[in-house]
Write a protein that holds these residues in place. Structure first.
Motif, PDB file in Angstrom:
ATOM      1  N   TYR A  10     119.084 -58.064  38.127  1.00  0.00           N
ATOM      2  CA  TYR A  10     120.265 -58.640  38.780  1.00  0.00           C
ATOM      3  C   TYR A  10     121.177 -57.552  39.362  1.00  0.00           C
ATOM      4  O   TYR A  10     122.320 -57.836  39.724  1.00  0.00           O
ATOM      5  CB  TYR A  10     121.058 -59.483  37.777  1.00  0.00           C
ATOM      6  N   TYR A  13     123.340 -58.135  42.569  1.00  0.00           N
ATOM      7  CA  TYR A  13     124.434 -59.096  42.417  1.00  0.00           C
ATOM      8  C   TYR A  13     125.571 -58.510  41.576  1.00  0.00           C
ATOM      9  O   TYR A  13     126.739 -58.609  41.933  1.00  0.00           O
ATOM     10  CB  TYR A  13     123.927 -60.381  41.768  1.00  0.00           C
ATOM     11  N   VAL A  14     125.184 -57.903  40.445  1.00  0.00           N
ATOM     12  CA  VAL A  14     126.204 -57.368  39.536  1.00  0.00           C
ATOM     13  C   VAL A  14     127.006 -56.271  40.225  1.00  0.00           C
ATOM     14  O   VAL A  14     128.247 -56.297  40.235  1.00  0.00           O
ATOM     15  CB  VAL A  14     125.559 -56.836  38.238  1.00  0.00           C
ATOM     16  N   TRP A  15     126.307 -55.323  40.855  1.00  0.00           N
ATOM     17  CA  TRP A  15     127.034 -54.196  41.463  1.00  0.00           C
ATOM     18  C   TRP A  15     127.820 -54.625  42.690  1.00  0.00           C
ATOM     19  O   TRP A  15     128.899 -54.080  42.966  1.00  0.00           O
ATOM     20  CB  TRP A  15     126.097 -53.027  41.761  1.00  0.00           C
ATOM     21  N   ALA A  16     127.323 -55.605  43.417  1.00  0.00           N
ATOM     22  CA  ALA A  16     128.097 -56.120  44.561  1.00  0.00           C
ATOM     23  C   ALA A  16     129.393 -56.746  44.063  1.00  0.00           C
ATOM     24  O   ALA A  16     130.453 -56.545  44.653  1.00  0.00           O
ATOM     25  CB  ALA A  16     127.275 -57.141  45.340  1.00  0.00           C
ATOM     26  N   ALA A  17     129.320 -57.493  42.953  1.00  0.00           N
ATOM     27  CA  ALA A  17     130.533 -58.122  42.400  1.00  0.00           C
ATOM     28  C   ALA A  17     131.545 -57.064  41.972  1.00  0.00           C
ATOM     29  O   ALA A  17     132.738 -57.168  42.271  1.00  0.00           O
ATOM     30  CB  ALA A  17     130.163 -59.010  41.208  1.00  0.00           C
ATOM     31  N   TYR A  18     131.061 -56.016  41.273  1.00  0.00           N
ATOM     32  CA  TYR A  18     131.967 -54.948  40.847  1.00  0.00           C
ATOM     33  C   TYR A  18     132.537 -54.192  42.045  1.00  0.00           C
ATOM     34  O   TYR A  18     133.695 -53.782  42.036  1.00  0.00           O
ATOM     35  CB  TYR A  18     131.246 -53.985  39.887  1.00  0.00           C
ATOM     36  N   VAL A  20     133.124 -55.433  45.101  1.00  0.00           N
ATOM     37  CA  VAL A  20     134.149 -56.280  45.729  1.00  0.00           C
ATOM     38  C   VAL A  20     135.453 -56.189  44.945  1.00  0.00           C
ATOM     39  O   VAL A  20     136.532 -56.004  45.505  1.00  0.00           O
ATOM     40  CB  VAL A  20     133.669 -57.747  45.811  1.00  0.00           C
ATOM     41  N   PHE A  21     135.330 -56.265  43.629  1.00  0.00           N
ATOM     42  CA  PHE A  21     136.493 -56.155  42.739  1.00  0.00           C
ATOM     43  C   PHE A  21     137.237 -54.837  43.008  1.00  0.00           C
ATOM     44  O   PHE A  21     138.452 -54.833  43.233  1.00  0.00           O
ATOM     45  CB  PHE A  21     135.996 -56.224  41.291  1.00  0.00           C
ATOM     46  N   VAL A  24     138.700 -54.525  46.878  1.00  0.00           N
ATOM     47  CA  VAL A  24     139.864 -55.386  47.161  1.00  0.00           C
ATOM     48  C   VAL A  24     141.102 -54.876  46.423  1.00  0.00           C
ATOM     49  O   VAL A  24     142.190 -54.813  46.992  1.00  0.00           O
ATOM     50  CB  VAL A  24     139.566 -56.859  46.799  1.00  0.00           C
TER      51      VAL A  24
ATOM     52  N   SER B  56     122.895 -60.534  34.177  1.00  0.00           N
ATOM     53  CA  SER B  56     123.718 -61.096  35.252  1.00  0.00           C
ATOM     54  C   SER B  56     125.065 -61.572  34.718  1.00  0.00           C
ATOM     55  O   SER B  56     126.041 -61.625  35.450  1.00  0.00           O
ATOM     56  CB  SER B  56     123.005 -62.256  35.935  1.00  0.00           C
ATOM     57  N   MET B  59     128.815 -60.044  35.225  1.00  0.00           N
ATOM     58  CA  MET B  59     129.778 -60.339  36.291  1.00  0.00           C
ATOM     59  C   MET B  59     131.014 -61.045  35.720  1.00  0.00           C
ATOM     60  O   MET B  59     132.058 -61.091  36.362  1.00  0.00           O
ATOM     61  CB  MET B  59     129.131 -61.223  37.354  1.00  0.00           C
ATOM     62  N   VAL B  62     134.461 -59.190  35.780  1.00  0.00           N
ATOM     63  CA  VAL B  62     135.346 -59.153  36.945  1.00  0.00           C
ATOM     64  C   VAL B  62     135.704 -60.572  37.401  1.00  0.00           C
ATOM     65  O   VAL B  62     136.816 -60.834  37.837  1.00  0.00           O
ATOM     66  CB  VAL B  62     134.762 -58.339  38.121  1.00  0.00           C
ATOM     67  N   ILE B 109     138.567 -62.386  45.276  1.00  0.00           N
ATOM     68  CA  ILE B 109     137.570 -61.748  44.406  1.00  0.00           C
ATOM     69  C   ILE B 109     136.854 -62.817  43.573  1.00  0.00           C
ATOM     70  O   ILE B 109     135.630 -62.784  43.413  1.00  0.00           O
ATOM     71  CB  ILE B 109     138.218 -60.711  43.465  1.00  0.00           C
ATOM     72  N   THR B 113     132.869 -63.089  43.888  1.00  0.00           N
ATOM     73  CA  THR B 113     132.036 -62.759  42.728  1.00  0.00           C
ATOM     74  C   THR B 113     131.366 -64.025  42.175  1.00  0.00           C
ATOM     75  O   THR B 113     130.240 -63.970  41.698  1.00  0.00           O
ATOM     76  CB  THR B 113     132.850 -62.090  41.607  1.00  0.00           C
ATOM     77  N   LEU B 116     128.393 -64.559  44.234  1.00  0.00           N
ATOM     78  CA  LEU B 116     127.344 -63.596  43.871  1.00  0.00           C
ATOM     79  C   LEU B 116     126.687 -63.966  42.543  1.00  0.00           C
ATOM     80  O   LEU B 116     125.551 -63.610  42.274  1.00  0.00           O
ATOM     81  CB  LEU B 116     127.947 -62.191  43.767  1.00  0.00           C
TER      82      LEU B 116
END
Lengths: 69, 257
Positions: A10, A13-18, A20-21, A24, B56, B59, B62, B109, B113, B116
């Motif tokens: 994953y 997905y995980v690194w993209a979420a972090y 974005v956090f 921003v 997963s 996430m 965040v 965010i 997220t 995602l």
């Protein structure tokens, strides 16, 4: 380490979420710095303009009494 | 007068608030950064993988704190909007308007997220689930408040109009919060609860609560920074602001030689 970044499949997905956090919130933290600088810049420029204008007026009419004196 | 009331009056004075906020701000940023680092370390390295969702689920560290903040900031904004409308306190207008962009950032965010997270778990980036839809409405409310504030020339009148919109938007808050209870759609129900037992193991929970603390502290740091910048613009004709502007421009001139 590679396993850590893989995140059991994953990773994307995980690194993209972090990401974005982080992006921003960094942008949010920089905005007030930039706003404050621009506001102070504008005020200082206006004050300089006002003082040169007052100076010019005084030079043109040297006999007029300075109201601020 | 009661000393607490007196202090409250003093706090409402822009130059006093500007100075006090300037003193707190760096500490709040530092505290948010440190606790955020601890929380993320716990979430990424110490918490075990979830037995159903594997890695997963990380996430959550965040997504969930930002989702909580999206509601918390709205409550804070609406409370200040209420004070601004009823007692016409300038500082409350400033605080309400300064919280809107931060709340919008947290809501954004949360949505991204969540999307995602939804793709690998639900198989879709987006669905018109009750929780997702009401959170999207929350983002539009924040954007509406920001837009209305900037659309009206007179800043104080603009703040009052935007504060009114913020108050109307409060009806959306219980909808966001209870959406997972009222409608049985895709988004899972809450696992962490203030009252009663949380349905999550403690090694997964403490990094989450640490992140929640860090995002709250960050909000107040950002709020103070934004309010200070806004007060300078609002009071640009006043002597205390002129002094700061002249001092800073002199410093800049010296720095650039």
């Amino acid at each position: 380490m590679a396993e850590f970044f893989h995140m059991g499949g994953y990773g994307a997905y995980v690194w993209a979420a972090y990401a974005v956090f982080a992006i921003v919130l960094v942008a949010d933290a920089l905005t007030p710095l930039w706003q404050r600088r621009r506001t102070l810049h504008d005020i200082a420029a206006r004050l300089r303009r006002e003082s040169t204008r007052d100076g010019a007026r005084k030079n043109r009419a040297p006999t007029t009494q300075d109201p601020t004196a | 007068m009661n000393p607490l009331v007196l202090w409250f009056h003093k706090l409402g004075s822009p130059p006093y608030f500007y100075r006090l906020a300037g003193r707190f701000q760096p500490w709040l940023y530092a505290l948010a950064l440190i606790t955020g680092a601890v929380g993320l370390y716990g979430g990424l390295f110490i918490a075990p993988a979830d037995y159903q969702q594997g890695d997963s689920f990380r996430m959550i560290y965040v997504h969930v704190p930002c989702a909580w903040m999206s509601l918390f900031v709205y409550v804070f904004m609406a409370a200040n909007a209420f004070v601004a409308l009823v007692w016409r306190i300038k500082l409350s207008e400033t605080l309400a308007m300064a919280s809107a962009p931060i709340g919008a950032a947290f809501t954004f965010i949360t949505l991204v997220t969540g999307s995602l997270w939804g793709k690998p778990m639900w198989g879709t980036w987006w669905t018109w689930d009750a929780r997702l839809t009401s959170e999207l409405v929350l983002l539009f409310l924040y954007l509406g408040v920001i837009g209305l504030y900037h659309a009206i020339e007179d800043t104080r009148q603009a703040a009052r109009a935007a504060a009114f919109l913020a108050l109307i938007g409060v009806v959306n808050l219980p909808i966001v919060h209870y959406s997972v209870v009222w409608w049985n759609t895709l988004h899972q129900a809450q696992t962490v609860s203030l009252m009663g037992q949380s349905k999550i193991s403690s090694s997964m929970l403490w990094p989450l609560l640490t992140m929640a603390f860090a995002t709250h502290v960050y909000f107040f740091a950002s709020l103070l920074a934004r309010s200070r910048a806004a007060l300078l613009a609002l009071e640009s004709g006043k002597d205390w602001v002129r002094e700061i502007a002249l001092r800073e421009s002199a410093q800049e001139a010296r720095a650039h030689g």
